[in-house]
Every structure is written in structure tokens, then in C-alpha cells.
Motif scaffolding. Structure first.
Motif, PDB file in Angstrom:
ATOM      1  N   ALA A 137       0.800  -1.712   0.307  1.00 56.99           N
ATOM      2  CA  ALA A 137      -0.484   0.521   0.108  1.00 56.99           C
ATOM      3  C   ALA A 137       1.150   1.412  -0.184  1.00 56.99           C
ATOM      4  CB  ALA A 137      -0.657   0.037   1.808  1.00 56.99           C
ATOM      5  N   SER A 138       2.127   1.077   0.771  1.00 52.06           N
ATOM      6  CA  SER A 138       2.830   2.017   0.721  1.00 52.06           C
ATOM      7  C   SER A 138       2.805   2.852  -0.555  1.00 52.06           C
ATOM      8  CB  SER A 138       3.883   2.008   1.675  1.00 52.06           C
ATOM      9  OG  SER A 138       3.316   1.889   3.001  1.00 52.06           O
ATOM     10  N   ALA A 172       0.939   4.442  -2.543  1.00 55.52           N
ATOM     11  CA  ALA A 172       0.864   5.870  -2.231  1.00 55.52           C
ATOM     12  C   ALA A 172       1.999   6.899  -2.311  1.00 55.52           C
ATOM     13  CB  ALA A 172       1.188   6.134  -0.167  1.00 55.52           C
ATOM     14  N   LYS A 173       3.253   6.371  -3.174  1.00 57.95           N
ATOM     15  CA  LYS A 173       3.649   7.043  -3.518  1.00 57.95           C
ATOM     16  C   LYS A 173       3.718   7.375  -4.892  1.00 57.95           C
ATOM     17  CE  LYS A 173       8.445   5.525  -1.316  1.00 57.95           C
ATOM     18  NZ  LYS A 173       9.478   4.673  -0.978  1.00 57.95           N
ATOM     19  N   ALA A 180       0.007   7.328  -6.043  1.00 54.54           N
ATOM     20  CA  ALA A 180      -1.353   7.917  -6.634  1.00 54.54           C
ATOM     21  C   ALA A 180      -1.947   8.663  -5.152  1.00 54.54           C
ATOM     22  CB  ALA A 180      -1.466   6.791  -7.112  1.00 54.54           C
ATOM     23  N   TRP A 181      -0.788   8.692  -4.085  1.00 55.75           N
ATOM     24  CA  TRP A 181      -1.863   9.427  -2.963  1.00 55.75           C
ATOM     25  C   TRP A 181      -2.230  11.016  -3.374  1.00 55.75           C
ATOM     26  CZ3 TRP A 181      -3.320   7.371   1.686  1.00 55.75           C
ATOM     27  CH2 TRP A 181      -3.459   8.270   2.420  1.00 55.75           C
ATOM     28  N   ASN A 182      -1.371  11.823  -3.736  1.00 62.01           N
ATOM     29  CA  ASN A 182      -1.617  12.945  -4.804  1.00 62.01           C
ATOM     30  C   ASN A 182      -1.267  13.399  -5.892  1.00 62.01           C
ATOM     31  OD1 ASN A 182      -2.517  15.577  -3.929  1.00 62.01           O
ATOM     32  ND2 ASN A 182      -1.786  16.162  -2.553  1.00 62.01           N
ATOM     33  N   ARG A 205      -4.984  12.217  -6.310  1.00 62.80           N
ATOM     34  CA  ARG A 205      -5.961  10.897  -7.120  1.00 62.80           C
ATOM     35  C   ARG A 205      -5.793  10.859  -8.405  1.00 62.80           C
ATOM     36  NH1 ARG A 205     -10.457  11.446  -2.687  1.00 62.80           N
ATOM     37  NH2 ARG A 205      -9.619  13.428  -3.790  1.00 62.80           N
TER      38      ARG A 205
END
Lengths: 414, 125
Positions: free
Chosen positions: B37-38, B41-42, B44-46, B48
Motif C-alpha cells: 500500500a505504501s 501511496a508514493k 497515487a496518494w496525491n 488521486r
């Protein structure tokens, strides 16, 4: 009896929220339709009066912090709160514990705000730096996977901005600033003391020990605090020194009353608000992906099993008391429990002395703060019960406070 | 969305769900899932979303098959339609009965759709 410094700290919660079974989390998603600004106005002013009272009662400091989009603590900008307290006090030290560095688009804003406060207050600011809780990364949509990197780069940038003359250029991985040149620079030299509050990740602890920053455990049971202090000691040993008590802080709420029985009766419901409602946070809000490393997560999960650490919402009042998440009782009981921290754990700073928690009404807070100051503090201070700022005791984390730190081996030749 | 809800949303057909069920109380599993999941996140977290994606999809020039779910309750069915519109000559095949977890719910049907497409492309060249 060994000395202890006492920092007042209120989280400034918004207590009027639905019962916990009716919502998912007190953070991130609890609708702000429950927030009434008129009641918020009353609460802010009551809380801020308590912070100001801390000076009159002779607390060594009073603290504020930063959290976003929640009812647990309504201080999204801690520097606004610190500014208010600075203006209404003369001598007391004001701890901002802390500004959440990775959440800021540009860390120079933190360097500027804290320097402003330090200059306005004549050097009374303690500058805590934190990453912010996992929940903050959902609320502000900062990338949790870059959090640690951004934290240390922001830290390095702020420290350089405070200690070296500008303008200089900063070309980092996350921040690219052609002219770093903040006016004002901090009042305290070389810079305000830095504290690092933490949740027990080994990365934070070893970095804190390396830089000799006071490290603070937050709402942790006694056994886990000891485990983390030991980790700090080992890290300090590798750096060739033995930490001073002023480097080991613990944030533990306290409530004092005439007798144990009265204290429990008056405090219990509010303490349960803090742990069962304020801290009702699902894991997937607490640990967004990348917020911690796989290695740290493994360490935390193993530690949780080993020390049988429950989620906050699953703790009973008896467990909170027995494991010392909070300290409640008569002055004698509280003195006895605190002396375990000073004598056995070697801690030198208590944050959360006489703190307001949950929906505790003002009269109880004032009573608690007063009794604590008059009946508990004298046991950990020289005769006269004067606060550190009246005795000229250096601020924990300042170069002067570390002067007495024992070197374990001679300094390498320059 | 709570983790339990995510599972309920991913699948329309639960027959094969056992293949991907893991024990999150196993520390090795928990750490592995967290690390995966990390990485997401790298990437597509922000933000999105990717505002440049339509422009980029128009540049695709190879034969293209979009394999979609019949009813994707996680992302909705619109992204497949949009990909099909934006990539010149793309065809869309929706696998009957599936939700977001197409390849776990209907592995044979999904594989067959891809094979048929490859054969078709081979013939036309």
C-alpha cells in the motif's frame, strides 16, 4: 527527590459529539456539523484562560499542539494559540509541541512563525517538531509515503534558516527555494530548543538522541515509556553521551484531588472521553500507507504483542490507571507515581500536568491545576516551589541545559 | 471506506474470494500488505487523478482491448468507456457477472477475452 519540570498542556477538545457507536472516527470523517462556533468561542477562551493560569500557579511551561479536522483537539494552527498565550503572559515558557512539518507546503512559514513568536515573547518559545498523526495525512492529503523525508528536510532547512545568515539557496528533494532569508530570526541563540514528541518509532528516537533533542512519549503506558527511554539511552550511548533527565519527557494526564476516592470520582468520566471518544480512530486512519516503514511497523506490532498494548478505545479505566496512561489520586499517590518516572526511568519533564481532558468542566480543571501546583510540585523542586523560569534553570533542550550531559568518552580532537 | 466494506465492494461474485483472503493478524502479512500500500501511496496518494491522462491516451496507436467489469462498484463503469473513447480503435469487452476483481472472479473468461483479441489482431496483420 530528583527534580521534574512541569508543563501544563490542554488539548482543547470539542466535547459535544454523538456517542461513539454512532460514528466511525473522531478524526477525519466526524462531520463538523456538530461544531457550534458560539460554544467553540466559549471553550477556546476557557481553555486559553487555563493556559494563562498556568503562569500564575508557577508551572514551568504551557503547551499547545497541532491537529486537523477532529474533535480531540481543536488547534489546527498551534502558532495562533501560542501567540495568544504569549501576549497574556510574562515569563512562562510556551511549548509548541509541535508544528507538523511535512504538512506544510513551505517550511519557511514555520521558521518565520516560530521566530516571530520567539522574538515577541523575548525567547520563551520551545519549538517542537512533529510529523503529525496519520490522520492528518487523510485530512490535508499530504503524502504519508514522503512524510519522514519531508520532515527531516524541513527540519534541516528551518535549522539552517535560523542559524545561518541569509540569503542562501536551498535545493532539496522536496523544497526548492532560491532565497532563504527569513526576517525575523529567533530571539534565542542559536535557536529555540527543539523537542521531538513521538509515538515510539525507532527512527525518531535515534535521530532525537543523535541531536540531543528532548524526546517525549505521548499517552503511553509506563512499561512502554521505559522501553522507549532505554532505546534513547542506547542511541545516546552510541553517540558517546549519557542523556540528561531534561532529554526525557512524558505526556501523561494527571488529576489530583483531596483523596484517591474523590480524584477517581471527579476524573473518571472525562478520562474515558479522551480514550474512548477523543481517541476513537480506526487503524486505517492512524497508519496511512507509507507513514511508517515496514520495519518500524513490524517493531510496533511485536511491541504491542509483547507489552499487551491495547487500542485506546479498548482500555478500561482500571487498565488506564494500572498501566499509568494517566495518573489520578491524592497528592501522596500522584507524588509516589511520578517519582517512579524520576527515580527509575530518569525522566525530567512531565507534560500534561493538571491537564484538561475530554469534557472536564472548568471548575475541575482549575481545582486540579491548583492542587497539583501546591501539593505535588514542591516534592520535585528545591524549597520555595519556584518554577524553572524564576530560578534561572535553562530551558530543556537549550545548549545550557545540556552542558551537564555526561560525556562517556573524550571528544574527538578537532 | 472501512477495510471490510472495500472487500464487499471489490467483488460481485464471491466464489473465488478465498484465493485472496489473508490473515491480517499475521505480522508478516500485515507488514507485506502495508508495504504494498505504501508503494501505491508514493504513486497515487496525491493527486488521486491525472489531468493529463486523456491527452496521453490519445497517443496510444497499437490495437487495444479494454477488459472491464459488468458492474464495477469500486471505480464505476465510466473509466472503461472513457478509455475506449479516447484510444483510437479500442474495443471494450465487459466480462459478465464481474465486479472490480475481474481476474479473480472470472479468470477463464478474462483470459479468453484477451486470447480472442490476440488472435483477432494476429489475423488482421
Amino acid at each position: 527527590m530528583k527534580e521534574l519540570q512541569f508543563f501544563h498542556f490542554g488539548l482543547m477538545p470539542y466535547p459535544h459529539i454523538p456517542p461513539p457507536e454512532e460514528y466511525e472516527s473522531t478524526w477525519v470523517t466526524l462531520s463538523n456539523k456538530h461544531y457550534d462556533p458560539v460554544e467553540g468561542h466559549r471553550l477556546y477562551n476557557e481553555y486559553l484562560d487555563q493556559s494563562v493560569l498556568a503562569e500564575k500557579l508557577g508551572y514551568d511551561g504551557t503547551c499547545v499542539n497541532e491537529h486537523h479536522q477532529n474533535a480531540y483537539g481543536t488547534m489546527p494552527d498551534p502558532n495562533v494559540m501560542a501567540s495568544h498565550i504569549v501576549a497574556r503572559t510574562e515569563k512562562i515558557r510556551v511549548g509548541i509541541i509541535g508544528n507538523a512539518l511535512p504538512l506544510h507546503e513551505n517550511p519557511l512559514r514555520v521558521a518565520e512563525s516560530v521566530a516571530m513568536l520567539d522574538v515577541m515573547s523575548g525567547g520563551r518559545i520551545i519549538s517542537g517538531f512533529v510529523r503529525g498523526t496519520g490522520m492528518e495525512y487523510h485530512s490535508l492529503r499530504a503524502n504519508p509515503a514522503h512524510s519522514r523525508e519531508r520532515f527531516w528536510e524541513a527540519h534541516d532547512l528551518i535549522m539552517k534558516a535560523w542559524t545561518e545568515d541569509g540569503p542562501f539557496e536551498w535545493r532539496g528533494k522536496h523544497f526548492d527555494i532560491p532565497y532563504v532569508n527569513p526576517w525575523p530570526k529567533p530571539y534565542q541563540q542559536p535557536h529555540p530548543p527543539i523537542w521531538l514528541p513521538g509515538q515510539g518509532s525507532m527512527e525518531t528516537i535515534s535521530e532525537a538522541a543523535k541531536r540531543r533533542y528532548p524526546f517525549m512519549m505521548v499517552f503511553a503506558p509506563l512499561a512502554f515509556t521505559k522501553f522507549n527511554y532505554d532505546m534513547y539511552r542506547r542511541a545516546a550511548e552510541e553517540e558517546g553521551y549519557e542523556p540528561a533527565p531534561e532529554q526525557l519527557a512524558f505526556c501523561t494526564g494527571t488529576y489530583v484531588a483531596e483523596t484517591d476516592e474523590i480524584a477517581h470520582r471527579e476524573a473518571k468520566e472525562h478520562i474515558m472521553w479522551l480514550f474512548h471518544r477523543g481517541l476513537k480512530v480506526p487503524d486505517y486512519h492512524f497508519f496511512p500507507p507509507g507513514y511508517t516503514s515496514g520495519k518500524s511497523l513490524r517493531g510496533m506490532l511485536i511491541g504491542k504483542e509483547k507489552f499487551n498494548i491495547k487500542d485506546h478505545v479498548d482500555l478500561t479505566y482500571e487498565e488506564l490507571i494500572d498501566q499509568q496512561y494517566v495518573i489520578v489520586g491524592s497528592p501522596e499517590t500522584v507524588v509516589e507515581k511520578l517519582s517512579v518516572y524520576t527515580e527509575e526511568l530518569g525522566a525530567g519533564i512531565l507534560v500534561g500536568a493538571g491537564m484538561q481532558v475530554g469534557d472536564m468542566p472548568n471548575w475541575k480543571v482549575v481545582k486540579n491545576m491548583t492542587l497539583f501546583a501546591e501539593e505535588v510540585m514542591p516534592h520535585f523542586r528545591p524549597p520555595g516551589n519556584k518554577p524553572a523560569w524564576e530560578r534561572g534553570v535553562p530551558v530543556p533542550g537549550s545548549p545550557e541545559s545540556l552542558a551537564g550531559t555526561t560525556r562517556l568518552e573524550p571528544a574527538p580532537a578537532a | 471506506m472501512e477495510p471490510e466494506q472495500i472487500f464487499m465492494t471489490l467483488f460481485n461474485d464471491f466464489a473465488n474470494v478465498g484465493e485472496v483472503i489473508v490473515d491480517p493478524n499475521d505480522i508478516d502479512v500485515a507488514v507485506h500488505m502495508y508495504e504494498e500500500a505504501s508503494t501505491v501511496a508514493k504513486l497515487a496518494w496525491n493527486p488521486r487523478y491525472d489531468r493529463k491522462l486523456p491527452r496521453r491516451l490519445r497517443r496510444v496507436s497499437c490495437p487495444t482491448l479494454i477488459v472491464g467489469a459488468e458492474n464495477d462498484r469500486l471505480l464505476g463503469d465510466e473509466p472503461c468507456d472513457r478509455y475506449t473513447d479516447l484510444i483510437a480503435g479500442a474495443t471494450l469487452t465487459r466480462i459478465p457477472g464481474t465486479g472490480h476483481a475481474i481476474c479473480i472472479e472470472q479468470p477463464e473468461a478474462a483470459a479468453q477475452a484477451i486470447l480472442d483479441f490476440q488472435v483477432g489482431v494476429g489475423r488482421s496483420q
